[in-house]
Enzyme design. Structure first.
Site, PDB file in Angstrom:
ATOM      1  N   LYS A  96       0.948  -1.116   0.327  1.00  0.00           N
ATOM      2  CA  LYS A  96      -0.107  -0.823  -0.364  1.00  0.00           C
ATOM      3  C   LYS A  96       0.853   1.335  -0.101  1.00  0.00           C
ATOM      4  CE  LYS A  96      -3.881  -2.307   1.971  1.00  0.00           C
ATOM      5  NZ  LYS A  96      -3.687  -3.131   1.515  1.00  0.00           N
ATOM      6  N   ASP A 130      -2.030  -1.818  -3.552  1.00  0.00           N
ATOM      7  CA  ASP A 130      -3.173  -1.860  -3.403  1.00  0.00           C
ATOM      8  C   ASP A 130      -3.610  -0.955  -3.727  1.00  0.00           C
ATOM      9  OD1 ASP A 130      -2.438  -4.905  -2.287  1.00  0.00           O
ATOM     10  OD2 ASP A 130      -2.337  -4.422  -0.816  1.00  0.00           O
ATOM     11  N   GLN A 161     -11.079  -0.312  -8.465  1.00  0.00           N
ATOM     12  CA  GLN A 161     -11.748  -0.982  -7.794  1.00  0.00           C
ATOM     13  C   GLN A 161     -13.444  -0.601  -8.993  1.00  0.00           C
ATOM     14  OE1 GLN A 161     -10.810   2.429  -5.537  1.00  0.00           O
ATOM     15  NE2 GLN A 161     -10.178   1.332  -3.611  1.00  0.00           N
ATOM     16  N   ARG A 182      -5.159  -5.628 -11.176  1.00  0.00           N
ATOM     17  CA  ARG A 182      -6.379  -6.476 -10.396  1.00  0.00           C
ATOM     18  C   ARG A 182      -8.122  -5.775 -10.193  1.00  0.00           C
ATOM     19  NH1 ARG A 182      -4.788  -6.048  -4.778  1.00  0.00           N
ATOM     20  NH2 ARG A 182      -3.407  -7.821  -5.137  1.00  0.00           N
ATOM     21  N   LYS A 185     -13.901  -5.501  -6.302  1.00  0.00           N
ATOM     22  CA  LYS A 185     -15.392  -4.256  -6.168  1.00  0.00           C
ATOM     23  C   LYS A 185     -14.877  -3.165  -5.777  1.00  0.00           C
ATOM     24  CE  LYS A 185     -18.726  -8.007  -6.392  1.00  0.00           C
ATOM     25  NZ  LYS A 185     -19.352  -8.971  -5.877  1.00  0.00           N
ATOM     26  N   ALA A 187     -13.129  -1.757  -1.043  1.00  0.00           N
ATOM     27  CA  ALA A 187     -13.274  -2.048   0.245  1.00  0.00           C
ATOM     28  C   ALA A 187     -13.592  -0.766   1.180  1.00  0.00           C
ATOM     29  CB  ALA A 187     -11.976  -2.507   0.474  1.00  0.00           C
ATOM     30  N   HIS A 240     -14.488 -12.925  -4.553  1.00  0.00           N
ATOM     31  CA  HIS A 240     -15.420 -14.116  -4.002  1.00  0.00           C
ATOM     32  C   HIS A 240     -17.101 -14.176  -4.442  1.00  0.00           C
ATOM     33  CE1 HIS A 240     -12.949 -12.286  -1.663  1.00  0.00           C
ATOM     34  NE2 HIS A 240     -12.205 -13.410  -1.366  1.00  0.00           N
ATOM     35  N   ARG A 301     -11.891  -4.676   7.264  1.00  0.00           N
ATOM     36  CA  ARG A 301     -12.791  -4.129   6.404  1.00  0.00           C
ATOM     37  C   ARG A 301     -13.654  -5.242   6.064  1.00  0.00           C
ATOM     38  NH1 ARG A 301      -7.713  -0.885   5.414  1.00  0.00           N
ATOM     39  NH2 ARG A 301      -7.194  -2.623   4.362  1.00  0.00           N
ATOM     40  N   ARG A 302     -13.084  -6.540   6.501  1.00  0.00           N
ATOM     41  CA  ARG A 302     -13.035  -8.147   6.057  1.00  0.00           C
ATOM     42  C   ARG A 302     -14.573  -8.031   7.276  1.00  0.00           C
ATOM     43  NH1 ARG A 302      -9.386  -7.152   3.546  1.00  0.00           N
ATOM     44  NH2 ARG A 302     -11.007  -6.285   2.198  1.00  0.00           N
TER      45      ARG A 302
HETATM   46  P1  FDA Z   1     -19.083  -9.595  -2.329  1.00  0.00           P
HETATM   47  O1  FDA Z   1     -18.720  -8.918  -1.399  1.00  0.00           O
HETATM   48  O2  FDA Z   1     -20.498  -9.660  -3.541  1.00  0.00           O
HETATM   49  O3  FDA Z   1     -18.996 -11.211  -1.813  1.00  0.00           O
HETATM   50  C1  FDA Z   1     -19.630 -12.478  -2.529  1.00  0.00           C
HETATM   51  C2  FDA Z   1     -19.170 -13.532  -1.596  1.00  0.00           C
HETATM   52  O4  FDA Z   1     -18.137 -14.212  -1.131  1.00  0.00           O
HETATM   53  C3  FDA Z   1     -20.359 -13.049  -0.242  1.00  0.00           C
HETATM   54  O5  FDA Z   1     -21.819 -13.771  -0.256  1.00  0.00           O
HETATM   55  C4  FDA Z   1     -19.177 -13.987   1.116  1.00  0.00           C
HETATM   56  O6  FDA Z   1     -19.769 -15.078   0.496  1.00  0.00           O
HETATM   57  C5  FDA Z   1     -18.115 -14.217   0.311  1.00  0.00           C
HETATM   58  N1  FDA Z   1     -17.126 -13.041   0.991  1.00  0.00           N
HETATM   59  C6  FDA Z   1     -16.842 -11.929   0.419  1.00  0.00           C
HETATM   60  N2  FDA Z   1     -16.145 -11.022   1.527  1.00  0.00           N
HETATM   61  C7  FDA Z   1     -15.570 -11.773   2.778  1.00  0.00           C
HETATM   62  C8  FDA Z   1     -15.502 -12.185   4.243  1.00  0.00           C
HETATM   63  N3  FDA Z   1     -14.864 -10.736   4.127  1.00  0.00           N
HETATM   64  N4  FDA Z   1     -15.815 -12.751   4.187  1.00  0.00           N
HETATM   65  C9  FDA Z   1     -16.136 -14.113   4.174  1.00  0.00           C
HETATM   66  N5  FDA Z   1     -17.054 -14.968   2.672  1.00  0.00           N
HETATM   67  C10 FDA Z   1     -16.121 -13.202   2.754  1.00  0.00           C
HETATM   68  N6  FDA Z   1     -10.341  -3.729  -2.340  1.00  0.00           N
HETATM   69  C11 FDA Z   1     -10.133  -2.898  -2.540  1.00  0.00           C
HETATM   70  O7  FDA Z   1     -10.509  -1.509  -2.293  1.00  0.00           O
HETATM   71  N7  FDA Z   1      -8.693  -2.476  -3.045  1.00  0.00           N
HETATM   72  C12 FDA Z   1      -7.155  -3.285  -2.864  1.00  0.00           C
HETATM   73  O8  FDA Z   1      -6.487  -3.546  -3.180  1.00  0.00           O
HETATM   74  C13 FDA Z   1      -8.213  -4.761  -2.684  1.00  0.00           C
HETATM   75  N8  FDA Z   1      -7.323  -5.653  -2.476  1.00  0.00           N
HETATM   76  C14 FDA Z   1      -8.417  -7.235  -3.108  1.00  0.00           C
HETATM   77  C15 FDA Z   1      -7.607  -8.419  -3.611  1.00  0.00           C
HETATM   78  C16 FDA Z   1      -7.821  -9.557  -3.218  1.00  0.00           C
HETATM   79  C17 FDA Z   1      -7.067 -10.754  -3.881  1.00  0.00           C
HETATM   80  C18 FDA Z   1      -8.767  -9.668  -2.951  1.00  0.00           C
HETATM   81  C19 FDA Z   1      -9.880 -10.783  -3.263  1.00  0.00           C
HETATM   82  C20 FDA Z   1     -10.166  -8.523  -3.275  1.00  0.00           C
HETATM   83  C21 FDA Z   1      -9.661  -7.226  -2.912  1.00  0.00           C
HETATM   84  N9  FDA Z   1     -10.673  -6.375  -2.153  1.00  0.00           N
HETATM   85  C22 FDA Z   1      -9.183  -5.066  -2.932  1.00  0.00           C
HETATM   86  C23 FDA Z   1     -11.257  -5.796  -1.207  1.00  0.00           C
HETATM   87  C24 FDA Z   1     -12.728  -6.102  -2.397  1.00  0.00           C
HETATM   88  O9  FDA Z   1     -12.356  -4.607  -2.513  1.00  0.00           O
HETATM   89  C25 FDA Z   1     -13.728  -6.207  -1.367  1.00  0.00           C
HETATM   90  O10 FDA Z   1     -13.997  -5.771  -0.921  1.00  0.00           O
HETATM   91  C26 FDA Z   1     -13.831  -8.287  -1.585  1.00  0.00           C
HETATM   92  O11 FDA Z   1     -13.310  -8.654  -2.295  1.00  0.00           O
HETATM   93  C27 FDA Z   1     -14.865  -8.369  -0.861  1.00  0.00           C
HETATM   94  O12 FDA Z   1     -15.887  -8.059  -2.625  1.00  0.00           O
HETATM   95  P2  FDA Z   1     -15.998  -9.686  -3.070  1.00  0.00           P
HETATM   96  O13 FDA Z   1     -16.431  -9.164  -4.648  1.00  0.00           O
HETATM   97  O14 FDA Z   1     -15.527 -10.929  -2.634  1.00  0.00           O
HETATM   98  O15 FDA Z   1     -17.841  -9.575  -3.071  1.00  0.00           O
END
Ligand code: FDA
Length: 320
Positions: A96, A130, A161, A182, A185, A187, A240, A301-302
């Site tokens: 970061k 990131d 994002q 990469r 969505k 965070a 995910h 954030r998670r």
């Molecule tokens: P969504 O939030 O819609 O989730 C879909 C499904 O995935 C959920 O229903 C659940 O089953 C599962 N899931 C998602 N998050 C979970 C969690 N925390 N715990 C348990 N289950 C979960 N963001 C950013 O702003 N800057 C960045 O640099 C990055 N880098 C990054 C790297 C990688 C490898 C990943 C996977 C993600 C990021 N992110 C990120 C985070 C990203 O922006 C986002 O907040 C999360 O990935 C959650 O979004 P999903 O795409 O998973 O979809």
């Protein structure tokens, strides 16, 4: 509402002080964090590699408050690049910019980034920047492009994002530049003036950006994921969300894009079943592996992404 509150807490110093003193907090954090030391992280990566999955290693930390902290974080990142090289694990590194001084002094951050990229280049490894909240989007892209122009084209990648309105234009330009991106969505908490407020809109934009990235990669000959596990292909789909992943797979198949010209990325501790399934199907899969003592904002954030995670926290609290 709950999401906004948790994102606020992720930045609140008073909350960090309270929560990190609770004994049970580390038990919860360790679901999402590989450990506190570089050895813990390398051990976690070896286990992933044994399952056919690569990693990107993140030494946790953000928003440092002085130049010494920024230099220390830079030294730690360089050390971990050396460790990845020494142990031969299949992993790149994620960083970061606020961790290496972006919010203090852009030129200090630039010097630190250059040191990191120089070491990564000498080890033939790759560093992903990131993306943090929208106050630094422009500065992060500017720094990324500067490094690309200085000869680190294959050494550095960026994150875009899908929740930001600007991202279609950013992806259009980045694909024209042949940049490795990469897509996630997003965070952080962003206002509706600059980001889609509804999940369905973010999802639709994610799919549109996926198409643009796959088309962009096809235009420049579909560079593949490297055998050594260091260099990712142009499009990295970080989610995910199975609907997003399936969309990417189907679009790639329709366009005749081979599996190793894209990569799926997931977070450590989340949807291990999906990580393994994608790898078994022959897609490059990379897991983001965070480690270190500065886990508080990352873990909160998670929790914000999936309020059900909060019950995991609460049940651990009552178990003591
Ligand atoms: P969504 O939030 O819609 O989730 C879909 C499904 O995935 C959920 O229903 C659940 O089953 C599962 N899931 C998602 N998050 C979970 C969690 N925390 N715990 C348990 N289950 C979960 N963001 C950013 O702003 N800057 C960045 O640099 C990055 N880098 C990054 C790297 C990688 C490898 C990943 C996977 C993600 C990021 N992110 C990120 C985070 C990203 O922006 C986002 O907040 C999360 O990935 C959650 O979004 P999903 O795409 O998973 O979809």
């Amino acid at each position: 509402m709950l999401r906004s509150w948790l994102i606020y807490l992720s930045k609140a110093e008073w909350a960090r002080r309270i929560v990190t003193h609770w004994k049970i907090a580390w038990r919860v954090a360790s679901r999402f964090v590989a450990g506190e030391t570089p050895e813990d992280a390398i051990r976690a990566i070896k286990a992933l590699n044994a399952r056919g999955i690569c990693a990107t290693l993140d030494h946790l930390g953000e928003n440092v408050t002085n130049g010494d902290e920024a230099r220390q974080a830079t030294d730690e990142i360089i050390y971990i690049l050396d460790e990845v090289n020494r142990t031969g694990v299949k992993s790149g590194v994620s960083i970061k910019l606020s961790q290496i001084g972006l919010l203090l002094d852009e030129s200090l951050c630039e010097q630190n980034l250059r040191r990191i990229l120089e070491r990564a280049k000498s080890h033939q490894n790759f560093v992903r920047i990131d993306m943090e909240d929208s106050t630094v989007t422009e500065a992060a892209l500017k720094m990324f492009r500067k490094m690309q122009a200085e000869g680190y084209r294959d050494t550095v990648g960026i994150v875009i994002q899908a929740y930001l309105y600007r991202s279609q234009e950013d992806i259009r330009q980045l694909m024209a530049e042949g940049a490795r991106v990469r897509l996630c969505k997003g965070a952080y908490k962003e206002p509706p003036e600059i980001a889609f407020p509804k999940k369905a809109e973010v999802d639709a934009n994610f799919d549109r950006l996926t198409e643009m990235m796959l088309d962009g990669a096809a235009r420049i000959g579909l560079p593949r994921a490297s055998e050594c596990g260091h260099y990712p292909p142009i499009p990295a789909i970080a989610s995910h969300d199975e609907a997003r992943i399936n969309f990417a797979r189907e679009y790639a198949e329709e366009k005749g894009i081979p599996k190793d010209a894209l990569e799926f990325q997931l977070l450590y501790g989340i949807r291990r079943d999906l990580q393994e399934r994608l790898a078994a199907e022959g897609y490059p899969v990379r897991v983001y592996v965070p480690y270190g003592t500065q886990w508080y904002p990352y873990v909160v954030r998670r929790l914000a992404e999936r309020p059900a995670n909060l019950w995991f926290f609460v049940s651990n609290f009552f178990r003591g």
